[in-house]
Design a protein around this motif. Structure first.
Motif, mmCIF file in Angstrom:
data_model
loop_
_atom_site.group_PDB
_atom_site.id
_atom_site.type_symbol
_atom_site.label_atom_id
_atom_site.label_comp_id
_atom_site.label_asym_id
_atom_site.label_seq_id
_atom_site.Cartn_x
_atom_site.Cartn_y
_atom_site.Cartn_z
ATOM 1 N N GLY A 11 0.520 -0.918 0.026
ATOM 2 C CA GLY A 11 -0.132 -0.190 0.161
ATOM 3 C C GLY A 11 1.013 1.469 0.088
ATOM 4 O O GLY A 11 0.616 2.048 -0.841
ATOM 5 N N SER A 28 -3.950 -1.942 -0.120
ATOM 6 C CA SER A 28 -2.817 -2.750 0.184
ATOM 7 C C SER A 28 -3.229 -4.037 0.547
ATOM 8 O O SER A 28 -5.001 -4.698 1.074
ATOM 9 C CB SER A 28 -2.058 -2.475 1.789
ATOM 10 N N GLY A 46 0.180 -4.738 -3.516
ATOM 11 C CA GLY A 46 -1.101 -3.677 -3.526
ATOM 12 C C GLY A 46 -1.115 -2.545 -4.515
ATOM 13 O O GLY A 46 -0.453 -3.790 -5.945
#
Ligand SMILES: *Cc1c(COP(=O)(O)O)cnc(C)c1O
Length: 464
Positions: free
Chosen positions: A100, A255, A266
């Protein structure tokens, strides 16, 4: 009629747990300088430190990994992954990243910079860090009800729409890089955001010509809450709800270590072609070629299957129910926690749990360590150890809340594990008067909670 909501899976492969005695745990905790981050995972019985990257993958995901196409460019695994993300988000351009924060780094490097503002319900810590690293500033605009741990409300993750518009007017739309709403609101207790709130925030952003993004890490849990709690959504599928939710946004960061059942991965999904081009240019420098973005082909496969599985409503019902179930057990005993329980974690209110331990002696850490001592459970302090700052005179400026988060990994623990966790919390609650705080003996200048060393406060010192 049977009413128990069962784990919607059976177990094919298991990992044994390692038991320790209380005496051993006392030694382990002292060796770790009373910081749960420094305990070896092998010495933990039930690990509730995080739900990130700790999910159990399904046999379908493991099988898909064998199908991973490791071609540098244009691998078929990328096209599978891209189709899975498009199906959920409806976004035009899909960029894989290794996790993420890599999506955040790329997006905010382009849209951020000095003098810019990012508005949010609550920015997650890596999100805020990447915004600040670009030179921009992040502003959290949480509603009043979210500031009260015991206040029951269905959507305590909502952004304050009045404050959103006021902040845009005050700073000037040209200086707002974007509004990014975190679903569910991780730092705010895993609380969901309503469709109405997202629709309205999207409308305000459009009116002022501001980008509107979703931090989508727990989108499926959030959509299931909408189905359960918001009028007009009970008959819709989670897929339909997600489709509507993402239709209000210009893009999202994700994520895959959360609601995609993957151990890594991600993505960044967006509609604007020019912004996409800039993101891809940066991706090539920092992550990899646009069809793998820092991931192996097998990871892309695992995410593609995981995204399909996370939408299964039997799974989501079990997931949300497991959290409620812990909450009900704690409620009966009068144990203080953030209400209602969120989607991925239970947050104990350590300030109310241990009123005798002042903020500068870290009640959250005291409670977290007591859970480890009593039952080998690892949790994380989210309070003054994590977020406390120092005033000019050297005194501690405490965090607004002293919490202990018990994050539940996806598909990993069974109901009896959860029963055990609740029993240990109750045992510690009964002995709460005996617990003392800690003082720091070493700390790093940044993100000190990861590596801080502490020692227990002696009772005389507390009273003196
Ligand atoms: C975990 C998380 C992130 C960052 O993702 P990583 O994969 O850990 O880099 C961003 N936002 C939220 C809300 C998260 O929970």
């Amino acid at each position: 009629m049977a009413t128990t909501i069962i784990e919607p899976f059976r177990i094919k492969s298991v990992e044994p747990l390692r038991f320790t005695t209380k005496d051993q745990r006392a030694g382990i905790l002292a060796e770790a300088f009373y910081n749960p981050f420094m305990i070896r995972a092998d010495d933990v019985l039930i690990d509730l430190l995080t739900d990130s990257g700790t999910s159990a993958m399904s046999s379908r995901q493991w099988a898909a990994m064998m199908e991973g196409d490791e071609s540098y460019a244009g691998s078929k695994s990328f096209y599978r992954f891209e189709a899975a993300v498009k199906k959920i988000t409806g976004m035009k351009n899909i960029i894989p990243t290794h996790q993420g924060r890599a999506s955040e780094k790329i997006l905010f490097t382009i849209t951020g910079g000095p003098g810019k503002y990012f508005l949010s319900n609550t920015l997650f810590d890596t999100t805020r860090a990447n915004i600040e690293f670009s030179g921009a500033e992040g502003i959290d605009l949480l509603t009043e009800e979210a500031r009260h741990p015991a206040a029951i409300a269905p959507f305590k993750g909502n952004i304050d729409l009045v404050a959103l518009e006021e902040t845009i007017r005050e700073k000037g739309a040209a200086r707002i890089a974007m509004c990014i709403i975190t679903i569910t609101n991780n730092s705010g207790g895993g609380q969901p955001v309503s469709m109405e709130n997202i629709r309205a925030a999207g409308r305000i952003c459009k009116q002022y010509g501001i980008l509107f993004f979703i931090d989508a890490c727990r989108f499926a849990e959030n959509c299931y809450f909408i189905k359960q709690r918001e009028e007009g959504y009970a008959a819709k599928t989670v897929g339909e709800i997600a489709g509507e939710l993402f239709s209000y946004a210009d893009g999202c960061t994700m994520s895959a270590k959360k609601d995609a059942f993957a151990n890594i991965g991600g993505f960044l999904a967006l509609n604007d072609d020019d912004l996409t081009r800039e993101c891809r240019n940066l991706l090539v420098i920092t992550e990899g070629f646009p069809t793998y973005g820092g991931l192996a082909g097998r990871d892309l496969e695992a995410i593609a299957v995981g995204l399909e599985e996370i939408m299964d409503e039997h799974y989501l019902q079990y997931r949300i129910r497991s959290m409620e179930y812990i909450g009900e057990k704690l409620e009966v005993e009068g144990i203080p926690f953030i209400k209602p329980v969120g989607g991925h974690a239970v947050y104990l209110d350590a300030k109310a749990f241990l009123p005798q331990v002042p903020s500068h002696q870290y009640p959250g850490l005291s409670l977290s360590n007591a859970l480890y001592m009593e039952g080998g459970i690892r949790s994380v302090e989210i309070g003054s150890l994590m977020f406390g700052k120092y005033a000019e005179d050297g005194s501690l400026v405490p965090a607004p809340m002293e919490l202990v988060r018990l994050a539940i990994p996806r598909r990993v623990y069974t109901q009896s594990h959860i029963d055990y966790v609740a029993e240990i919390i109750i045992d510690v609650f009964k002995k709460r008067d005996e617990l003392n705080g800690y003082t720091i003996v070493y700390e790093a200048p940044l993100l000190r909670h990861f590596t801080a060393k502490l020692k227990p406060v002696q009772v005389e010192a507390r009273e003196g």
